[in-house]
Design an enzyme around this catalytic site. Structure first.
Site, PDB file in Angstrom:
ATOM      1  N   ASP A 189       0.835  -1.562  -0.262  1.00 49.24           N
ATOM      2  CA  ASP A 189       0.324  -0.110   0.011  1.00 49.24           C
ATOM      3  C   ASP A 189       1.057   1.253   0.525  1.00 49.24           C
ATOM      4  O   ASP A 189       1.280   1.655   0.878  1.00 49.24           O
ATOM      5  CB  ASP A 189      -0.541  -0.205   0.759  1.00 49.24           C
ATOM      6  CG  ASP A 189      -2.061   1.098   1.341  1.00 49.24           C
ATOM      7  OD1 ASP A 189      -1.938   1.839   0.280  1.00 49.24           O
ATOM      8  OD2 ASP A 189      -2.874   0.954   1.983  1.00 49.24           O
ATOM      9  N   HIS A 194       0.621   7.817   3.891  1.00 49.54           N
ATOM     10  CA  HIS A 194       0.892   7.448   4.833  1.00 49.54           C
ATOM     11  C   HIS A 194       2.531   7.591   5.014  1.00 49.54           C
ATOM     12  O   HIS A 194       2.893   7.135   5.617  1.00 49.54           O
ATOM     13  CB  HIS A 194       0.757   5.986   4.804  1.00 49.54           C
ATOM     14  CG  HIS A 194      -0.754   5.552   4.304  1.00 49.54           C
ATOM     15  ND1 HIS A 194      -1.834   6.238   5.718  1.00 49.54           N
ATOM     16  CD2 HIS A 194      -1.531   5.128   3.867  1.00 49.54           C
ATOM     17  CE1 HIS A 194      -2.598   5.518   5.340  1.00 49.54           C
ATOM     18  NE2 HIS A 194      -2.535   5.154   3.956  1.00 49.54           N
ATOM     19  N   ILE A 209      -0.686  10.091   8.176  1.00 50.34           N
ATOM     20  CA  ILE A 209      -1.267   8.640   8.921  1.00 50.34           C
ATOM     21  C   ILE A 209      -0.840   6.819   9.367  1.00 50.34           C
ATOM     22  O   ILE A 209      -0.651   7.173   8.076  1.00 50.34           O
ATOM     23  CB  ILE A 209      -2.887   8.440   9.088  1.00 50.34           C
ATOM     24  CG1 ILE A 209      -3.203   8.856   7.812  1.00 50.34           C
ATOM     25  CG2 ILE A 209      -3.516  10.144   9.491  1.00 50.34           C
ATOM     26  CD1 ILE A 209      -4.614   8.457   8.008  1.00 50.34           C
ATOM     27  N   GLY A 212      -5.430   2.442   7.898  1.00 48.94           N
ATOM     28  CA  GLY A 212      -5.862   1.488   9.062  1.00 48.94           C
ATOM     29  C   GLY A 212      -6.057   0.388   8.667  1.00 48.94           C
ATOM     30  O   GLY A 212      -6.001  -0.407   9.780  1.00 48.94           O
TER      31      GLY A 212
END
Length: 288
Positions: A189, A194, A209, A212
């Site tokens: 990913d 991120h 961040i 998830g």
């Protein structure tokens, strides 16, 4: 129009054929923080050469583990700027424990498109089989696209898992390393949200961040270790709703309640007054 539900709902995405190795599994587990207890035999089971046990959440990265490009949100009837998208929910149902290496085929369709007014929710359902045709896992996931609502679709259901009105049966703190997102992005990913501070700022966040799905995997591992004696094969299913952001360097606190055949979990960030990270978290225990 970025979203056309008449085209999107029911559309099938290209079939993916892929393979994974024991090294991929080890890499994934390390990206979740495995190995923090290097003298613990049960911890090392996640990192054994050739035959590591496999967390069921590996299913969420297996098909795209070696991707090196940022993902695109471009499906039939759906074309959305990546900066507007966050993961909404994830559910994986296991049909058998995952082998440490294998080959598989995944078919995916867009199951639902919901109009939340200021946002849109796109739900995908996938079925994955081994090369022998036997089911491995099924999954259901949603993405939340800010600013993409208002296209006139149905709002969709609003459901939540009610936690027991009693103290939790267990509580565990999970450290999130400062470099956690940079490690996890190597599992396929490469969304710059991120890793790139400028991209994150443009998306409205003060810093990159955590993925998830990294939070999802870290919490699953902590629950397996705490409640299932580190035996990942006991997980029949794991689902969660992504209720808030987590920043690398913070802590996750998981509270766990035992129910018949289930474990109910909440995950919060203590450093931010227990801001929610995951909600509606349910681990289904396999029957033996």
């Amino acid at each position: 129009m970025p979203i056309d539900p008449k085209i999107a709902i029911g559309a099938e995405l290209p079939t993916l054929e892929f393979a994974w190795t024991a090294s991929d599994v080890q890499h994934y587990h390390l990206a979740l923080g495995a190995g923090s207890r290097p003298l613990d035999e049960k911890e090392l089971c996640y990192l054994t050469d050739r035959t590591p046990q496999v967390l069921p959440t590996f299913a969420t990265v297996a098909a795209n583990f070696h991707a090196v490009d940022a993902p695109q949100v471009s499906f039939p009837g759906v074309d959305i700027d990546l900066a507007k998208v966050v993961h909404g929910s994830q559910e994986v149902t296991m049909h058998r424990p995952l082998p440490p290496e294998g080959k598989a085929r995944t078919t995916t369709r867009i199951a639902e498109v919901w109009d939340k007014g200021k946002a849109a929710v796109i739900v995908q359902e996938s079925a994955t089989t081994g090369v022998d045709g036997a089911p491995l896992w099924t999954s259901r996931s949603s993405i939340f696209a800010r600013g993409e609502g208002g296209f006139g679709g149905e709002r969709g259901p609003s459901q939540s898992v009610e936690l027991p009105d009693r103290p939790s049966d267990a509580e565990v703190d999970i450290p999130v390393l400062p470099q956690q997102a940079l490690m996890y992005r190597m599992c396929g990913d490469r969304n710059p949200l991120h890793s790139d501070p400028q991209f994150a700022a443009a998306a409205g966040f003060p810093a990159p961040i955590l993925h998830g799905l990294c939070t999802y995997g870290m919490v699953c591992k902590a629950v397996v270790d705490t409640m299932l004696d580190s035996d990942a094969s006991l997980v029949a299913g794991f689902r969660a709703r992504f209720a808030g952001v987590v920043f690398p360097g913070e802590t996750l606190r998981a509270r766990i309640w035992k129910e018949p055949g289930l474990l109910l979990i909440s995950a919060t960030v203590p450093e931010r007054d227990h801001a929610p990270a995951l909600a509606d978290v349910v681990l289904t225990i396999a029957e033996r």
